[in-house]
Design an enzyme around this catalytic site. Structure first.
Site, short mmCIF file in Angstrom:
data_model
loop_
_atom_site.label_atom_id
_atom_site.label_comp_id
_atom_site.label_asym_id
_atom_site.label_seq_id
_atom_site.Cartn_x
_atom_site.Cartn_y
_atom_site.Cartn_z
N LYS A 116 -12.90 -5.01 11.14
CA LYS A 116 -13.60 -3.97 10.37
C LYS A 116 -15.00 -3.72 10.92
O LYS A 116 -15.47 -2.57 10.95
CB LYS A 116 -13.64 -4.37 8.90
CG LYS A 116 -12.26 -4.41 8.26
CD LYS A 116 -12.28 -5.07 6.89
CE LYS A 116 -10.88 -5.12 6.28
NZ LYS A 116 -10.83 -5.86 5.02
N VAL A 121 0.84 -1.21 0.00
CA VAL A 121 0.00 0.00 0.00
C VAL A 121 0.86 1.25 0.00
O VAL A 121 0.57 2.23 -0.68
CB VAL A 121 -0.96 -0.02 1.20
CG1 VAL A 121 -1.78 1.28 1.25
CG2 VAL A 121 -1.91 -1.21 1.11
N ILE A 180 -13.31 1.95 -0.97
CA ILE A 180 -14.72 2.34 -0.82
C ILE A 180 -14.84 3.38 0.28
O ILE A 180 -14.43 3.13 1.42
CB ILE A 180 -15.59 1.12 -0.46
CG1 ILE A 180 -15.40 -0.01 -1.46
CG2 ILE A 180 -17.06 1.51 -0.38
CD1 ILE A 180 -16.06 -1.31 -1.04
#
Length: 438
Positions: free
Chosen positions: A205, A14, A136
């Site tokens: 999450k 990332v 998202i």
């Protein structure tokens, strides 16, 4: 300000995506901010690996603390993952008055209370959009766009690895170990996939989603969590025949806000449900509110560039705050931490839903009657039965769909069924959700 200076801690997958985006979109970002967003330091233990992107070696260091303590750094991006030293570095950056951006859902799910409080006390920006759903913008939607509503449910597919594995098993009829090995060989699953396939990543999450959706705190360790290792090609084939699709879902519901039903497990959903068509590594999250009703947010839930877009969006947000001289426009969770009470997580034993049961039993007369009698004694009624491949004296699967039943009653019944002399192995159970608010 002449520029906003960024220190990146963790130059992995990332982190490499973040570097690429900051270079590629430098001119666009400068137009939006009015000043450059300057990558001033990168810390990583491995500075020699070719990442396919060139940077000035003078900004490289192996000393992450040096980046955090550098007074010229305005925003620290933490992408090393895990609990330590990530927690220490994030808290030190916050105490130094620096804005922090992170994608570390495990850190925030387990130590979030301490970190959120620290950021609020120090009045610094804490961005963590990339921690849930990759690219998202679900956390931003919950914190900003949906604050005029009262959310009653948030649920969905939040782990791209598991969704890819289940999609492949469904399409090819392959078994879990084989599909997992292929995904690891292709770099689509970690060498140690436990956090993904055992549901832990999804529970991390869900902890964050509940706090933003309901304005209530729950503890990660209180979320009942099951993974997908026990699912077989046979279960997926039966699900398809019965008109269902199996997905690993993270589910949270509340009526009064004081008690939250939060759980992670494989779930059978009807083929016509919008989540049933979400395939591959995609994520999809549904938020159900009183006024808006259900809304679904779908996109790439992981990977270098999708996750990097969320990190850079948080970077731009933090930079805007710095330029305006307003380090903290609102608390990290959207409201003051003191105003977020802790909710009770409803025990899984209290869950009421329908169930898919597969019992491997010797094909003899009266076996189904024995299983039905045990279920009946627990008040569990059978909606339908599916049995195939009759071979007298051999072991065959007996598949039953129940009407709504309480989890603790089902568990007691399964314990008795497993002890029947004619039953081979442990019965398979998958919960069925047909009223998810869509």
């Amino acid at each position: 300000m002449r520029e906003v200076r960024v220190g990146l801690v963790g130059w992995g997958t990332v982190g490499t995506g973040v570097v690429r985006l900051l270079r590629k979109h430098a001119a666009d970002i400068r137009r939006r901010l009015g000043v450059p967003l300057r990558l001033a330091a990168i810390a990583d233990l491995d500075l020699e690996r070719d990442r396919g992107v060139r940077v000035d070696r003078r900004i490289l260091t192996r000393d992450a603390r040096a980046v955090v303590r550098d007074p010229s750094i305005d925003v620290v991006v933490e992408l090393i993952g895990g609990y330590e030293p990530a927690k220490t570095l994030v808290l030190e950056a916050i105490r130094a008055g620096k804005a922090v951006v992170t994608a570390n859902k495990a850190l925030l799910a387990v130590h979030g209370n301490e970190i959120f409080r620290a950021a609020e006390r120090a009045r610094v920006h804490l961005g963590f959009e990339a921690s849930v759903g990759g690219g998202i913008p679900i956390l931003r939607a919950l914190r900003e766009s949906l604050v005029g509503d009262r959310n009653r449910a948030v649920y969905g597919i939040v782990n791209g690895t598991c969704n890819y594995l289940l999609t492949t098993m469904t399409r090819e009829g392959a078994e879990f170990p084989e599909v997992l090995r292929r995904a690891q060989a292709e770099g689509l699953a970690e060498a140690d996939p436990s956090f993904d396939v055992d549901g832990i990543d999804s529970a991390h999450k869900l902890t964050l989603l509940v706090q933003l959706a309901f304005g209530r705190r729950i503890r990660f360790e209180d979320i009942p969590t099951e993974g997908i290792r026990s699912l077989t090609a046979l279960d997926i084939a039966f699900a398809t025949e019965l008109g269902y699709v199996i997905k690993l879902l993270a589910i949270a519901k509340t009526e009064d806000g004081k008690t939250v039903e939060a759980r992670v497990h494989p779930t059978m959903i009807p083929e016509g449900h919008p989540l049933a068509d979400v395939s591959g590594a995609f994520n999809a999250i549904v938020v159900a509110g009183d006024a808006l009703g259900p809304s679904m947010y779908i996109g790439q839930g992981a990977g270098m560039m999708p996750t990097a877009t969320a990190v850079v969006a948080d970077l731009v947000d933090a930079a805007r705050n710095r330029i305006l001289g307003v380090p903290l426009r609102w608390p990290p969770l959207g409201l003051p931490f003191a105003e977020i009470p802790e909710a009770r997580v409803r025990p899984l034993d209290d869950l009421v839903c329908r169930y898919y049961l597969r019992v491997q039993a010797v094909d003899r007369p009266g076996v189904l009657a024995k299983i039905s009698a045990i279920l009946g004694r627990e008040g569990i009624s059978i909606a339908s039965v599916l049995q195939k491949a009759r071979r007298s004296g051999s072991s065959v699967p007996v598949v039953l769909l129940t009407h709504e039943a309480r989890e603790k009653h089902l568990r007691r019944a399964l314990g008795r069924i497993a002890r029947l002399p004619v039953v081979r192995g442990r019965p398979q159970v998958v919960r069925i959700e047909e009223r998810l608010g869509t």
